[in-house]
Enzyme design. Structure first.
Site, PDB file in Angstrom:
ATOM      1  N   THR A 133       0.805  -1.178   0.040  1.00 54.15           N
ATOM      2  CA  THR A 133      -0.012  -0.072   0.004  1.00 54.15           C
ATOM      3  C   THR A 133       0.629   1.429  -0.083  1.00 54.15           C
ATOM      4  O   THR A 133       0.290   2.332  -0.004  1.00 54.15           O
ATOM      5  CB  THR A 133      -0.930  -0.100   1.235  1.00 54.15           C
ATOM      6  N   GLU A 134       2.195   1.010  -0.324  1.00 53.56           N
ATOM      7  CA  GLU A 134       3.121   2.320   0.050  1.00 53.56           C
ATOM      8  C   GLU A 134       2.740   3.292  -0.864  1.00 53.56           C
ATOM      9  O   GLU A 134       2.860   4.938  -0.674  1.00 53.56           O
ATOM     10  CB  GLU A 134       4.511   1.916  -0.164  1.00 53.56           C
ATOM     11  N   THR A 135       2.310   3.022  -2.209  1.00 54.64           N
ATOM     12  CA  THR A 135       2.127   4.175  -3.171  1.00 54.64           C
ATOM     13  C   THR A 135       0.780   4.944  -2.643  1.00 54.64           C
ATOM     14  O   THR A 135       0.609   6.318  -3.420  1.00 54.64           O
ATOM     15  CB  THR A 135       1.956   3.616  -4.540  1.00 54.64           C
TER      16      THR A 135
END
Length: 260
Positions: A133-135
């Site tokens: 989920t980093e982006t």
């Protein structure tokens, strides 16, 4: 250890992430303790296999919120040092000369996916959810990237590496992240069944075979790790990272979000 527990019985070590109230998020202390645990268990002649799991409802929610707040205020050198600590922890687990079996009893996001990717095999709760989920925060899954790509392959990784989407356990199997799914009641027995064959194997041969698979697989060396850290720091320095993390803590959509 404060953020981990280690139990050894019958040649099998159980290494448990023990911050259930924080969904086992990776704090600075947990990162250090995991690095130490990999060295201790890897050198222990009584340990023939290691089971990695989490306490509570989640396996690992990724980076600790306090750690993320500190990165907002840190400079490039401090950020690089923290990124390297995570990278070295993952490397220590990946290169540990004992089989590492992931027993994923709950959800895993971000760094939790990295932890799964350094395991030699993974059994998981069929109800668990996963995601890189980093982006969504304006950053990238950089330090975990070499291990995620090694586990999934580039083609499968492209399906989930950039989108930030959450996906279920069945898709995680399809992507090669998980070996088998089980009900919560059956999960521990499944993990023990994965560990049991190593009790009949020569431990030196197991260690040598594991090292050979790493040499024959994708190269994760100093240069690869340095490149992943540099990519992370470059993105941390961007306006997107500042906006995404600020939006997360302010509980609002980031400026780039387009409502459906």
């Amino acid at each position: 250890m404060d953020d981990l527990t280690i139990e050894v019985a019958g040649g099998i070590a159980r290494l448990t992430l023990n911050r259930p109230e924080k969904h086992n998020a990776l704090s600075a202390r947990m990162i250090s303790e995991l690095t130490e645990a990999a060295a201790l268990l890897g050198a222990d002649p009584e340990v023939r296999a290691v089971m990695l799991t989490g306490a509570g409802k989640s396996f690992c929610a990724g980076a600790d919120l306090g750690w993320m707040r500190a990165q907002i205020e840190a400079g490039p050198q401090e950020r690089a040092a923290e990124a390297r600590r995570i990278a070295m922890m993952l490397r220590a687990l990946n290169e540990m000369p004992k089989p590492l079996i992931g027993m994923v009893q709950g959800n895993a996001f971000g760094g939790g996916i990295g932890m799964m990717s350094v395991c030699d095999t993974v059994v998981a709760d069929e109800a668990a959810l996963f995601g890189l989920t980093e982006t969504r925060l304006g950053i990238i899954p950089a330090t975990i990237g070499p291990y995620v790509i090694a586990r999934m392959g580039e083609g499968f990784a492209r399906r989930v590496f950039m989108s930030g989407n959450r996906f279920g356990a069945a898709k995680a199997v399809e992507l090669g992240l998980i070996s088998s799914l089980h009900s919560a009641a059956e999960l521990e027995a499944a993990a023990l069944a994965e560990a049991a064959p190593y009790l009949a194997c020569a431990p030196g041969a197991v260690a040598a075979a594991k090292a050979l698979t790493r040499r024959l697989g994708p190269v994760i060396d100093d240069a690869t790790i340095d490149m992943s850290i540099a990519a992370l720091i470059a993105q941390w320095e961007s306006s997107e990272a500042a906006e995404g993390i600020a939006a997360f803590f302010e509980r609002r959509p980031a400026s780039w979000v387009i409502a459906p």
